[in-house]
Design a protein around this motif. Structure first.
Motif, PDB file in Angstrom:
ATOM      1  N   LEU A 161       0.831  -1.203   0.000  1.00  0.00           N
ATOM      2  CA  LEU A 161       0.000   0.000   0.000  1.00  0.00           C
ATOM      3  C   LEU A 161       0.869   1.257   0.000  1.00  0.00           C
ATOM      4  O   LEU A 161       2.020   1.230   0.420  1.00  0.00           O
ATOM      5  CB  LEU A 161      -0.920  -0.007   1.229  1.00  0.00           C
ATOM      6  N   TYR A 162       0.290   2.364  -0.458  1.00  0.00           N
ATOM      7  CA  TYR A 162       1.015   3.611  -0.675  1.00  0.00           C
ATOM      8  C   TYR A 162       0.802   4.580   0.486  1.00  0.00           C
ATOM      9  O   TYR A 162      -0.332   4.742   0.977  1.00  0.00           O
ATOM     10  CB  TYR A 162       0.533   4.280  -1.957  1.00  0.00           C
ATOM     11  N   LEU A 163       1.881   5.249   0.900  1.00  0.00           N
ATOM     12  CA  LEU A 163       1.740   6.333   1.864  1.00  0.00           C
ATOM     13  C   LEU A 163       0.835   7.395   1.252  1.00  0.00           C
ATOM     14  O   LEU A 163       0.997   7.759   0.080  1.00  0.00           O
ATOM     15  CB  LEU A 163       3.113   6.912   2.198  1.00  0.00           C
ATOM     16  N   ASP A 164      -0.108   7.907   2.054  1.00  0.00           N
ATOM     17  CA  ASP A 164      -1.202   8.686   1.497  1.00  0.00           C
ATOM     18  C   ASP A 164      -1.631   9.765   2.489  1.00  0.00           C
ATOM     19  O   ASP A 164      -1.690   9.523   3.700  1.00  0.00           O
ATOM     20  CB  ASP A 164      -2.360   7.723   1.200  1.00  0.00           C
ATOM     21  N   VAL A 165      -1.920  10.964   1.960  1.00  0.00           N
ATOM     22  CA  VAL A 165      -2.463  12.052   2.773  1.00  0.00           C
ATOM     23  C   VAL A 165      -3.979  11.879   2.836  1.00  0.00           C
ATOM     24  O   VAL A 165      -4.656  11.899   1.802  1.00  0.00           O
ATOM     25  CB  VAL A 165      -2.116  13.427   2.163  1.00  0.00           C
ATOM     26  N   LEU A 166      -4.500  11.691   4.023  1.00  0.00           N
ATOM     27  CA  LEU A 166      -5.926  11.397   4.189  1.00  0.00           C
ATOM     28  C   LEU A 166      -6.798  12.478   3.540  1.00  0.00           C
ATOM     29  O   LEU A 166      -6.656  13.668   3.825  1.00  0.00           O
ATOM     30  CB  LEU A 166      -6.264  11.278   5.680  1.00  0.00           C
ATOM     31  N   HIS A 167      -7.693  12.030   2.654  1.00  0.00           N
ATOM     32  CA  HIS A 167      -8.650  12.907   1.955  1.00  0.00           C
ATOM     33  C   HIS A 167      -7.952  14.017   1.159  1.00  0.00           C
ATOM     34  O   HIS A 167      -8.599  15.000   0.785  1.00  0.00           O
ATOM     35  CB  HIS A 167      -9.650  13.525   2.930  1.00  0.00           C
ATOM     36  N   ALA A 168      -6.651  13.881   0.932  1.00  0.00           N
ATOM     37  CA  ALA A 168      -5.880  14.883   0.180  1.00  0.00           C
ATOM     38  C   ALA A 168      -6.010  16.281   0.788  1.00  0.00           C
ATOM     39  O   ALA A 168      -5.975  17.302   0.082  1.00  0.00           O
ATOM     40  CB  ALA A 168      -6.304  14.893  -1.291  1.00  0.00           C
ATOM     41  N   GLU A 169      -6.135  16.356   2.114  1.00  0.00           N
ATOM     42  CA  GLU A 169      -6.297  17.634   2.797  1.00  0.00           C
ATOM     43  C   GLU A 169      -4.951  18.176   3.267  1.00  0.00           C
ATOM     44  O   GLU A 169      -4.205  17.476   3.948  1.00  0.00           O
ATOM     45  CB  GLU A 169      -7.232  17.484   4.000  1.00  0.00           C
ATOM     46  N   THR A 170      -4.650  19.406   2.910  1.00  0.00           N
ATOM     47  CA  THR A 170      -3.394  20.023   3.338  1.00  0.00           C
ATOM     48  C   THR A 170      -3.684  21.027   4.451  1.00  0.00           C
ATOM     49  O   THR A 170      -3.922  22.212   4.200  1.00  0.00           O
ATOM     50  CB  THR A 170      -2.687  20.718   2.155  1.00  0.00           C
ATOM     51  N   ARG A 171      -3.679  20.515   5.648  1.00  0.00           N
ATOM     52  CA  ARG A 171      -3.840  21.350   6.842  1.00  0.00           C
ATOM     53  C   ARG A 171      -3.089  20.685   7.986  1.00  0.00           C
ATOM     54  O   ARG A 171      -2.817  19.482   7.957  1.00  0.00           O
ATOM     55  CB  ARG A 171      -5.318  21.535   7.198  1.00  0.00           C
ATOM     56  N   ASN A 172      -2.742  21.468   8.985  1.00  0.00           N
ATOM     57  CA  ASN A 172      -2.019  20.924  10.127  1.00  0.00           C
ATOM     58  C   ASN A 172      -2.826  19.825  10.810  1.00  0.00           C
ATOM     59  O   ASN A 172      -4.009  20.015  11.113  1.00  0.00           O
ATOM     60  CB  ASN A 172      -1.706  22.031  11.140  1.00  0.00           C
ATOM     61  N   GLY A 173      -2.171  18.676  11.019  1.00  0.00           N
ATOM     62  CA  GLY A 173      -2.816  17.572  11.723  1.00  0.00           C
ATOM     63  C   GLY A 173      -3.471  16.542  10.828  1.00  0.00           C
ATOM     64  O   GLY A 173      -3.972  15.525  11.323  1.00  0.00           O
ATOM     65  N   THR A 174      -3.481  16.757   9.507  1.00  0.00           N
ATOM     66  CA  THR A 174      -4.049  15.745   8.599  1.00  0.00           C
ATOM     67  C   THR A 174      -3.292  14.430   8.769  1.00  0.00           C
ATOM     68  O   THR A 174      -2.065  14.403   8.786  1.00  0.00           O
ATOM     69  CB  THR A 174      -3.963  16.203   7.140  1.00  0.00           C
ATOM     70  N   ASN A 175      -4.027  13.343   8.881  1.00  0.00           N
ATOM     71  CA  ASN A 175      -3.386  12.056   9.140  1.00  0.00           C
ATOM     72  C   ASN A 175      -2.681  11.508   7.900  1.00  0.00           C
ATOM     73  O   ASN A 175      -3.095  11.741   6.765  1.00  0.00           O
ATOM     74  CB  ASN A 175      -4.419  11.029   9.624  1.00  0.00           C
ATOM     75  N   ILE A 176      -1.615  10.784   8.167  1.00  0.00           N
ATOM     76  CA  ILE A 176      -0.894  10.051   7.132  1.00  0.00           C
ATOM     77  C   ILE A 176      -1.150   8.569   7.353  1.00  0.00           C
ATOM     78  O   ILE A 176      -0.950   8.057   8.456  1.00  0.00           O
ATOM     79  CB  ILE A 176       0.622  10.341   7.186  1.00  0.00           C
ATOM     80  N   HIS A 177      -1.586   7.880   6.310  1.00  0.00           N
ATOM     81  CA  HIS A 177      -1.872   6.450   6.416  1.00  0.00           C
ATOM     82  C   HIS A 177      -1.393   5.771   5.137  1.00  0.00           C
ATOM     83  O   HIS A 177      -0.734   6.393   4.301  1.00  0.00           O
ATOM     84  CB  HIS A 177      -3.366   6.214   6.671  1.00  0.00           C
ATOM     85  N   VAL A 178      -1.695   4.485   5.006  1.00  0.00           N
ATOM     86  CA  VAL A 178      -1.401   3.786   3.749  1.00  0.00           C
ATOM     87  C   VAL A 178      -2.719   3.440   3.062  1.00  0.00           C
ATOM     88  O   VAL A 178      -3.719   3.152   3.722  1.00  0.00           O
ATOM     89  CB  VAL A 178      -0.545   2.516   3.956  1.00  0.00           C
ATOM     90  N   HIS A 179      -2.681   3.478   1.735  1.00  0.00           N
ATOM     91  CA  HIS A 179      -3.910   3.291   0.963  1.00  0.00           C
ATOM     92  C   HIS A 179      -3.563   2.611  -0.353  1.00  0.00           C
ATOM     93  O   HIS A 179      -2.435   2.690  -0.839  1.00  0.00           O
ATOM     94  CB  HIS A 179      -4.561   4.658   0.705  1.00  0.00           C
ATOM     95  N   THR A 180      -4.545   1.954  -0.932  1.00  0.00           N
ATOM     96  CA  THR A 180      -4.367   1.352  -2.254  1.00  0.00           C
ATOM     97  C   THR A 180      -3.854   2.400  -3.243  1.00  0.00           C
ATOM     98  O   THR A 180      -4.342   3.531  -3.252  1.00  0.00           O
ATOM     99  CB  THR A 180      -5.707   0.777  -2.753  1.00  0.00           C
ATOM    100  N   GLY A 181      -2.876   2.037  -4.061  1.00  0.00           N
ATOM    101  CA  GLY A 181      -2.332   2.963  -5.051  1.00  0.00           C
ATOM    102  C   GLY A 181      -3.402   3.438  -6.011  1.00  0.00           C
ATOM    103  O   GLY A 181      -4.166   2.632  -6.546  1.00  0.00           O
ATOM    104  N   ASN A 182      -3.487   4.758  -6.206  1.00  0.00           N
ATOM    105  CA  ASN A 182      -4.527   5.295  -7.091  1.00  0.00           C
ATOM    106  C   ASN A 182      -4.014   6.390  -8.030  1.00  0.00           C
ATOM    107  O   ASN A 182      -4.794   6.988  -8.769  1.00  0.00           O
ATOM    108  CB  ASN A 182      -5.708   5.827  -6.265  1.00  0.00           C
ATOM    109  N   GLY A 183      -2.710   6.676  -8.001  1.00  0.00           N
ATOM    110  CA  GLY A 183      -2.131   7.630  -8.929  1.00  0.00           C
ATOM    111  C   GLY A 183      -2.415   9.085  -8.623  1.00  0.00           C
ATOM    112  O   GLY A 183      -2.100   9.959  -9.432  1.00  0.00           O
ATOM    113  N   THR A 184      -3.000   9.387  -7.461  1.00  0.00           N
ATOM    114  CA  THR A 184      -3.341  10.770  -7.133  1.00  0.00           C
ATOM    115  C   THR A 184      -2.163  11.479  -6.467  1.00  0.00           C
ATOM    116  O   THR A 184      -1.211  10.859  -5.981  1.00  0.00           O
ATOM    117  CB  THR A 184      -4.550  10.826  -6.188  1.00  0.00           C
ATOM    118  N   ASP A 185      -2.253  12.816  -6.419  1.00  0.00           N
ATOM    119  CA  ASP A 185      -1.204  13.615  -5.795  1.00  0.00           C
ATOM    120  C   ASP A 185      -1.104  13.360  -4.293  1.00  0.00           C
ATOM    121  O   ASP A 185      -0.072  13.664  -3.684  1.00  0.00           O
ATOM    122  CB  ASP A 185      -1.461  15.101  -6.046  1.00  0.00           C
TER     123      ASP A 185
END
Length: 231
Positions: A161-185
């Protein structure tokens, strides 16, 4: 076509068709084997490729390069969460990236000496990522895969699985998790190397620069001041 031999009639056409069928089956089997070998080699190449040099880096999301990976509250404890936070050049936002002999990377938080780890070695998309003391498990090993535009995917060995920014939200405290690869930023990161500016004559003082750099890595919260004595 028929051939008579000793009173027996041999159907040559059927014999030829039978052998052609056997050759066709063998050809298909060989193609399948060759295809599987190529897939295996491609996977191995992805795993063992050394994409970035060892060093100290900030790891920033290309969603907004003002934000990067951060250990929550600068904790030094096992299980401290990895989150997104505005980069302010503090030690909990700096990571030692090292390529290991088995073809994978470890990513170590500079302030704590603990490594990025998939929580409980989960294989589920959405699993959390935290820091944990190094134990050489697959949950702490990563593939850093070049995307081609200066950014990278960071892929867990234990689950693919890919390291992923949860919901693609750029704000302080956004969680980092792993997710199925989807080619998104949300799954693409930039590694910005952090270099210490040590102005020292390496010819006159061989080996001193490396010793100072090692000391600075071991004690990221110390403040260093180099004074030239004229000796």
């Amino acid at each position: 076509m028929k051939l008579c031999k000793g009173g027996n009639v041999i159907e040559l056409g059927w014999e030829m068709k039978k052998y052609k069928l056997i050759y066709l089956i063998l050809f298909v089997l060989l193609q399948i084997c060759f295809f599987n070998i190529n897939i295996s080699l491609a996977k191995d190449d992805t795993i063992t490729k050394n994409t970035i040099p060892d060093g100290i880096y900030s790891i920033k999301t290309i969603l907004n390069e003002k934000y990067g990976l951060d250990v929550s509250t600068a904790s030094r404890l096992n299980g401290a969460n990895i989150q997104l936070y505005e980069y302010v050049n503090v030690s909990q936002q700096k990571f030692k990236v090292k390529y290991q002999k088995d073809g994978y990377y470890t990513i170590t938080a500079l302030h704590s000496g603990k490594v990025l780890d998939v929580a409980n070695a989960s294989k589920t998309s959405g699993a959390n990522v935290w820091q944990y003391e190094e134990n050489n498990t697959d949950a702490q090993k990563w593939i850093i895969k070049e995307v081609g535009d200066g950014s990278y995917n960071i892929i867990s060995k234990c689950n693919g699985l890919y390291l992923d920014v949860l919901h693609a939200e750029t704000r302080n405290g956004t969680n980092i998790h792993v997710h199925t690869g989807n080619g998104t930023d949300a799954q693409r990161f930039k590694f910005e190397e952090i270099k210490y500016n040590i102005d020292i004559d390496i010819n006159r003082y061989p080996g001193y620069k490396e010793k100072i750099e090692n000391l600075m890595e071991k004690h990221p919260n110390w403040e260093f001041e180099l004074l030239y004595t004229g000796l």
